[in-house]
Enzyme design. Sequence first.
Site, PDB file in Angstrom:
ATOM      1  N   MET A 117       0.756  -1.072  -0.049  1.00 41.56           N
ATOM      2  CA  MET A 117      -0.223  -0.072   0.004  1.00 41.56           C
ATOM      3  C   MET A 117       0.949   1.188   0.132  1.00 41.56           C
ATOM      4  O   MET A 117       1.727   1.213   0.847  1.00 41.56           O
ATOM      5  CB  MET A 117      -1.020  -0.095   1.142  1.00 41.56           C
ATOM      6  CG  MET A 117      -2.250  -0.333   1.194  1.00 41.56           C
ATOM      7  SD  MET A 117      -3.291   0.341   0.349  1.00 41.56           S
ATOM      8  CE  MET A 117      -4.222  -0.875  -0.647  1.00 41.56           C
ATOM      9  N   PRO A 118       0.796   1.986  -0.774  1.00 42.69           N
ATOM     10  CA  PRO A 118      -0.253   2.533  -1.937  1.00 42.69           C
ATOM     11  C   PRO A 118       0.020   1.468  -2.924  1.00 42.69           C
ATOM     12  O   PRO A 118       1.186   1.027  -3.544  1.00 42.69           O
ATOM     13  CB  PRO A 118      -0.118   3.669  -2.441  1.00 42.69           C
ATOM     14  CG  PRO A 118       0.649   4.563  -1.365  1.00 42.69           C
ATOM     15  CD  PRO A 118       1.604   3.521  -0.716  1.00 42.69           C
ATOM     16  N   LEU A 119      -1.189   0.957  -3.570  1.00 50.44           N
ATOM     17  CA  LEU A 119      -1.216  -0.053  -4.721  1.00 50.44           C
ATOM     18  C   LEU A 119      -1.460   0.769  -6.183  1.00 50.44           C
ATOM     19  O   LEU A 119      -2.885   1.370  -6.126  1.00 50.44           O
ATOM     20  CB  LEU A 119      -1.847  -1.144  -4.703  1.00 50.44           C
ATOM     21  CG  LEU A 119      -1.906  -2.076  -3.486  1.00 50.44           C
ATOM     22  CD1 LEU A 119      -2.657  -3.263  -3.410  1.00 50.44           C
ATOM     23  CD2 LEU A 119      -0.477  -2.682  -3.616  1.00 50.44           C
ATOM     24  N   HIS A 149       3.653   0.136  -4.710  1.00 51.22           N
ATOM     25  CA  HIS A 149       3.753  -0.984  -5.604  1.00 51.22           C
ATOM     26  C   HIS A 149       3.083  -0.423  -6.896  1.00 51.22           C
ATOM     27  O   HIS A 149       1.886   0.093  -6.613  1.00 51.22           O
ATOM     28  CB  HIS A 149       2.995  -2.377  -5.078  1.00 51.22           C
ATOM     29  CG  HIS A 149       3.728  -2.926  -4.130  1.00 51.22           C
ATOM     30  ND1 HIS A 149       3.623  -2.295  -2.837  1.00 51.22           N
ATOM     31  CD2 HIS A 149       4.420  -4.153  -4.068  1.00 51.22           C
ATOM     32  CE1 HIS A 149       4.407  -3.349  -2.006  1.00 51.22           C
ATOM     33  NE2 HIS A 149       4.626  -4.425  -2.649  1.00 51.22           N
TER      34      HIS A 149
END
Lengths: 62, 62, 62, 62, 62, 62
Positions: D1-3, D40
Amino acid sequence: MPLVTIKIIEGRTIEQKRGMVKDVTEAIVKNIGCPPDAVHIDIVEMKQENLAQGGKLFCDRR
Amino acid sequence: MPLVTIKIIEGRTIEQKRGMVKDVTEAIVKNIGCPPDAVHIDIVEMKQENLAQGGKLFCDRR
Amino acid sequence: MPLVTIKIIEGRTIEQKRGMVKDVTEAIVKNIGCPPDAVHIDIVEMKQENLAQGGKLFCDRR
Amino acid sequence: MPLVTIKIIEGRTIEQKRGMVKDVTEAIVKNIGCPPDAVHIDIVEMKQENLAQGGKLFCDRR
Amino acid sequence: MPLVTIKIIEGRTIEQKRGMVKDVTEAIVKNIGCPPDAVHIDIVEMKQENLAQGGKLFCDRR
Amino acid sequence: MPLVTIKIIEGRTIEQKRGMVKDVTEAIVKNIGCPPDAVHIDIVEMKQENLAQGGKLFCDRR
């Protein structure tokens, strides 16, 4: 907006895709009342070995 | 429903995918209590050059 | 990686989610051979009025 | 996270992707305050025949 | 196109989101060379009980 | 399969959603030739502060 993603099994012709995006866009514009140019569609083509239902790959079904 | 999307790095065998969709479906059915046929899975295979963590492509890591 | 998204109808308990992410992670690790910490899962809870099959909203079915 | 998922038209070089994931990661870290390694990114490359706006496939536009 | 989806844990302020979409858009335009108006971003805010890593919900970690 | 995701700005009535899923399903069946029951749709409703184009949140535009 709206942003539409359509996942289908690979192997459709470009004519099928052309008709589908035209008709899906009209279906959304008719019901949501947005301008046609606001409708973005992306088509994701899937291999049968990358799809499953009920725990079985599509390439193994039947 | 449930609809499951699994993004993995490309290069898994069909046997690995077959086992994965079977076991993931069982894991969901066991916990959610839905019929197995309600579980749809799609697998998205990613190239290492299309994945990044910490601002670095996977193909550049290590 | 792997990144897993699970769309379910809203209303599951946190215990169901807790069991589901544990078991789905084990199912993926067993078949793909990645470390457990590499498995990221996000759960998307859907309202019945935002789901349809066969052209019918789930809240209208039955 | 964040994705982060970035859908782009296919045909970018690996240098463009390398720069994009570096700069997008920095942009997120600067504003959200997370560690860089938490970010990511996956890049999805789309064919022009799988994208549409205003009911028209990109490969048919102009 | 490009279409960007950013999944973050809920609780960011509108100022953080405002800065993030501005900077992420610039990062993409700089590397891909598209017009800024072509960059669409959607932010998906996730609850800690709907995210997991390593088989553990975020709300259970630490 | 097909699996359709439609992201729209929040605030549509259930009648609009009902009409939209009916018409979008027909549009896909007509062009792809699948049975209507194979078409799954999920609608994702977005807040204006979670959408951006050209680096600007929708809630800040105009």
